[in-house]
Write a protein that holds these residues in place. Structure first.
Motif, PDB file in Angstrom:
ATOM      1  N   PHE A 160      28.302 -23.785 -46.335  1.00 15.87           N
ATOM      2  CA  PHE A 160      27.195 -22.827 -46.399  1.00 15.87           C
ATOM      3  C   PHE A 160      27.573 -21.720 -47.383  1.00 15.87           C
ATOM      4  O   PHE A 160      28.739 -21.335 -47.487  1.00 15.87           O
ATOM      5  CB  PHE A 160      26.907 -22.224 -45.028  1.00 15.87           C
ATOM      6  N   ASN A 161      26.568 -21.208 -48.097  1.00 13.51           N
ATOM      7  CA  ASN A 161      26.828 -20.122 -49.035  1.00 13.51           C
ATOM      8  C   ASN A 161      26.765 -18.779 -48.313  1.00 13.51           C
ATOM      9  O   ASN A 161      26.632 -18.717 -47.088  1.00 13.51           O
ATOM     10  CB  ASN A 161      25.851 -20.188 -50.215  1.00 13.51           C
ATOM     11  N   SER A 162      26.844 -17.712 -49.088  1.00 15.63           N
ATOM     12  CA  SER A 162      26.879 -16.373 -48.498  1.00 15.63           C
ATOM     13  C   SER A 162      25.592 -16.017 -47.775  1.00 15.63           C
ATOM     14  O   SER A 162      25.581 -15.132 -46.918  1.00 15.63           O
ATOM     15  CB  SER A 162      27.155 -15.334 -49.599  1.00 15.63           C
ATOM     16  N   ALA A 163      24.499 -16.711 -48.108  1.00 12.05           N
ATOM     17  CA  ALA A 163      23.222 -16.481 -47.426  1.00 12.05           C
ATOM     18  C   ALA A 163      23.030 -17.418 -46.244  1.00 12.05           C
ATOM     19  O   ALA A 163      21.927 -17.522 -45.699  1.00 12.05           O
ATOM     20  CB  ALA A 163      22.065 -16.629 -48.417  1.00 12.05           C
ATOM     21  N   ASN A 164      24.105 -18.122 -45.863  1.00  8.24           N
ATOM     22  CA  ASN A 164      24.083 -19.068 -44.744  1.00  8.24           C
ATOM     23  C   ASN A 164      23.118 -20.225 -44.984  1.00  8.24           C
ATOM     24  O   ASN A 164      22.536 -20.773 -44.049  1.00  8.24           O
ATOM     25  CB  ASN A 164      23.730 -18.358 -43.436  1.00  8.24           C
ATOM     26  N   THR A 219      28.706 -29.583 -48.178  1.00  2.88           N
ATOM     27  CA  THR A 219      29.953 -28.895 -48.548  1.00  2.88           C
ATOM     28  C   THR A 219      30.102 -27.548 -47.854  1.00  2.88           C
ATOM     29  O   THR A 219      31.020 -26.798 -48.176  1.00  2.88           O
ATOM     30  CB  THR A 219      30.002 -28.685 -50.070  1.00  2.88           C
ATOM     31  N   THR A 258      24.983 -25.995 -48.448  1.00  5.06           N
ATOM     32  CA  THR A 258      25.244 -26.411 -49.824  1.00  5.06           C
ATOM     33  C   THR A 258      25.684 -27.879 -49.829  1.00  5.06           C
ATOM     34  O   THR A 258      26.189 -28.384 -48.826  1.00  5.06           O
ATOM     35  CB  THR A 258      26.338 -25.547 -50.467  1.00  5.06           C
ATOM     36  N   LEU A 304      36.707 -26.862 -47.690  1.00  6.52           N
ATOM     37  CA  LEU A 304      35.767 -25.780 -47.439  1.00  6.52           C
ATOM     38  C   LEU A 304      36.476 -24.528 -46.911  1.00  6.52           C
ATOM     39  O   LEU A 304      36.270 -23.438 -47.408  1.00  6.52           O
ATOM     40  CB  LEU A 304      34.713 -26.231 -46.415  1.00  6.52           C
TER      41      LEU A 304
END
Length: 247
Positions: free
Chosen positions: A229-233, A227, A236, A18
Motif C-alpha cells: 500500500f502507498n502512503s495514501a493506503n 506489492t 499498489t 515490502l
C-alpha cells in the motif's frame, strides 16, 4: 503442491520486499529482502486440446511462476490472458466471483467466463478488494492465480490453512464433463500412502484447457502481483508478463 513451508518461504520473500520478514529480535537470523518482480520467472505456452469425444478443439495453456529455488513465485496474484486478433471468449456470462477460500480437496472450474465472455480475454479477479466493493465475476475469480504448477485455485486469503484445490477441466463446459487431472504413480510419487498432508490427492499437471476456439497468433499472459500500500493506503501492484505463440 503448495506446502506450508513453501507458502511461508514465498510470504517471506514478498513480505521482505515490502516491509521485512523478521521476528524483530536482535538475536534473530539475518534476512536479505528479495524483489519477486525481478527474481521470479514467468513462463507461458499455448496449444490446442482435444475436448471429449466430439472432435472439439479447445485452447490449452501451460504456465509456471517460480522463485529461483523452484517454489511458487507468490502467494497471491491475478492472471490476465489476452488473445490475438480474432480470438473470442465464447464462455457463458456466468463466472466465478467468490472470495471464499477454496476447499482442500478440490474446486470445480467455473463453467462460465463471467465478464470475460465476448471479449478476447481469460482472467482472474483482483484481490485484495477495496473496502465496500464486490468481487468481479471472471473465469478464475479471486481464488485463481498463476503458480509453480500452472493456474490453480490457490490464492491466499485471510482464512488459515493451505489449499490443495485443483481445477476440474476443461473450462467452459458442463460440470458433469469436467475432471480434476492429477498426477500419481508410476510417473509421480504415491501421494495417498498417509505420508502426505490430508487433502492432497495428487500432483497438479500444470495445464489448463478451455472449451473455446483457439486462434493462431500470440497470447499474452500478464500477472498482476500486489506489492503493498502507498502512503495514501491505496493498494499498489507490479506486473510480470510472458507470451505464448500458437503457430
Amino acid at each position: 503442491m503448495k506446502s506450508p513451508l513453501s507458502r511461508i518461504a514465498a510470504a517471506c520473500l514478498l513480505g521482505g520486499f515490502l516491509a521485512g520478514c523478521t521476528s524483530g529480535q536482535s538475536s534473530g537470523p539475518g534476512f536479505t529482502p528479495v524483489n519477486p518482480l525481478t527474481t521470479n520467472v514467468l513462463q507461458f505456452a499455448v496449444g490446442t486440446a482435444n475436448i471429449g469425444s466430439t472432435g472439439t478443439i479447445g485452447l490449452n495453456t501451460v504456465v509456471t511462476l517460480r522463485q529461483p529455488n523452484g517454489l511458487d513465485g507468490t502467494l497471491l496474484n491475478q492472471p490476465i490472458i489476452t488473445g490475438p486478433a480474432g480470438f473470442l471468449n465464447t464462455g457463458s456470462a456466468t463466472g466465478s466471483c467468490s472470495v471464499a477460500s477454496p476447499t482442500t480437496t478440490g474446486v470445480a472450474q467455473p463453467s462460465g467466463a463471467g465478464t470475460d465472455a465476448g471479449t478476447n480475454q481469460i482472467t482472474g479477479s483482483p484481490q485484495p478488494l477495496p473496502a465496500g466493493s464486490f468481487a468481479i465475476c471472471t473465469t478464475l475469480g479471486t481464488s485463481g492465480g498463476a503458480f509453480g504448477f500452472g493456474f490453480q485455485p490457490a490464492n491466499s486469503t485471510t482464512a488459515a490453512g493451505v489449499s490443495f484445490g485443483r481445477y476440474s477441466l476443461p473450462a467452459y463446459t458442463a460440470s458433469a464433463n469436467q475432471l480434476p487431472y492429477i498426477g500419481g504413480p508410476p510417473q509421480f510419487p504415491q501421494a495417498r500412502d498417509g505420508t502426505f498432508p490430508s487433502g492432497f490427492q495428487g500432483y497438479p499437471m500444470g495445464f489448463t484447457d478451455f472449451n473455446v476456439p483457439p486462434v493462431l497468433g500470440t497470447y499474452n499472459l500478464n500477472v498482476v502481483i500486489p506489492t503493498g500500500f502507498n502512503s495514501a493506503n491505496v493498494a499498489t501492484f507490479g506486473n510480470l508478463s510472458a507470451n505464448g505463440t500458437l503457430n
